[in-house]
Design a protein around this motif. Sequence first.
Motif: not given
Lengths: 298, 156
Positions: B97, B100, B105, B140-141, B144-145, B148-149, B152-156
């Motif tokens: 996930r 690219p 970057k 901390v969260g 991470c976010g 991830h924003k 990281r690819q969002s998925d089900d």
Amino acid sequence: MAALIRWALFLGAVALAAGWWITRPERVDAAALAGLTPDLALGERTFVAAGCASCHVAPETSGGDGQPVLSGGQRFASEFGTFIAPNISSHPEHGIGAWSDEEIVTAVMKGVSPGGAHYYPAFPYTAYAKAAPAEILSLAAYLRTLPASDVPSLPHEVGFPFNIRRSVGGWKWLFTDEGWAVEGDLSPDAAAGRYLAEALGHCGECHTPRNPLGGLDISRWLQGAPNPSGRGRIPGIDPGSLTWSEADIAYYLETGFTPDFDTAGGSMVAVIDKTAQLTPDDRAAIAAYLKAVPPKVE
Amino acid sequence: MQRITLSAVTVGLCIAVAAGGYADSHSATDPAVKARHGHMQLYAFNLGVLGAMAKGEMEFDADRATAAAANLHAVARLDETGYWPEGTSSDAMEGSRALPAIWEKMDDFEAKQQGLIEAAATMEGAAGSLDGIRANIGAVGGACGACHKPYRQSDD
């Protein structure tokens, strides 16, 4: 024969008139607004809950600290082309600083510009149409207190026929529904959550799949959808797809942590920036609402 | 010294456990992708301790909390050379996930990593009290976010 042609012409004219009527831009009733008093604190809360800054701050700024500068520029890819969020700062020329209350409320709730053109539904006015006019009026007053930016708005990158704004009127006629997506008797909490989620937070814009014309498929409300970015999917958050407890949902909306301590990513991060600023009661209400959504059946 | 050895052992054990668990549930077979997933699982495991205490689901225990925060900080500082070979993005393979954009970057991606190291260091200093955990877990969260924003690819 001549009679037949006359009939055809007549029916054609009726169809045109109907089309013209269907696609006409609606405005809010200025007289109804005149009786309402804007409340800045309510306007700020509405601004946060509606996530206006998520789309209207400059790209790659979080709008986190200090007052958000709504200079626009973020790009939203779709099957119909790329839309670019405009400057809605208080700048009188490049933003909306010179707009009247009626013009701002009409833009947000009817998706119609001061000049009478339809906005594209990339601006989620079909959700905001369900909001209370007094809140949107207060939001208008709050927007005027935010900083001005002189960054010019950019034209959208949309080809024919989607570049004809009048045609958006037909889309609106088909897909604007001022009723709630989740109907029936809800607990007071879930009803408060419905207002936050459906009218302001526009959760359905990302979490509900769309039909081929780009309208939300209400029969699959919040059941997950392809990601408009073209990569991956947006998860379903109906009770069939998401089995988290209400407390876990509320905690996710506050901190971004899932029950197994993964953290939110993608376009949900900007949403959580906003829900984190709501009250614990508001987050609990949204969680109660998600549990009241009809579950997906496999 | 003993603390360091202990955390190193915990880290090692956790990597073994987590990587094992992940191999079962994910289709990734590339060793770098598996290592990345194990690494993330370690964050989640240690954050789970701090988060459960913050939420009131686990009784506060200063030693346990401090150890979890020290692990978080230690894992965040692991050298990631070799973690991100070309051809392991979400576009290039199943089970990844990693968007690219990471490879486009890399500097910014590393800056986001640095953000987590800093947030975890602050947490390590504060985890001796429940208020300290509660005051710092959001940051901390957030760190991470922040990664991830865009990455990281969002998925089900």
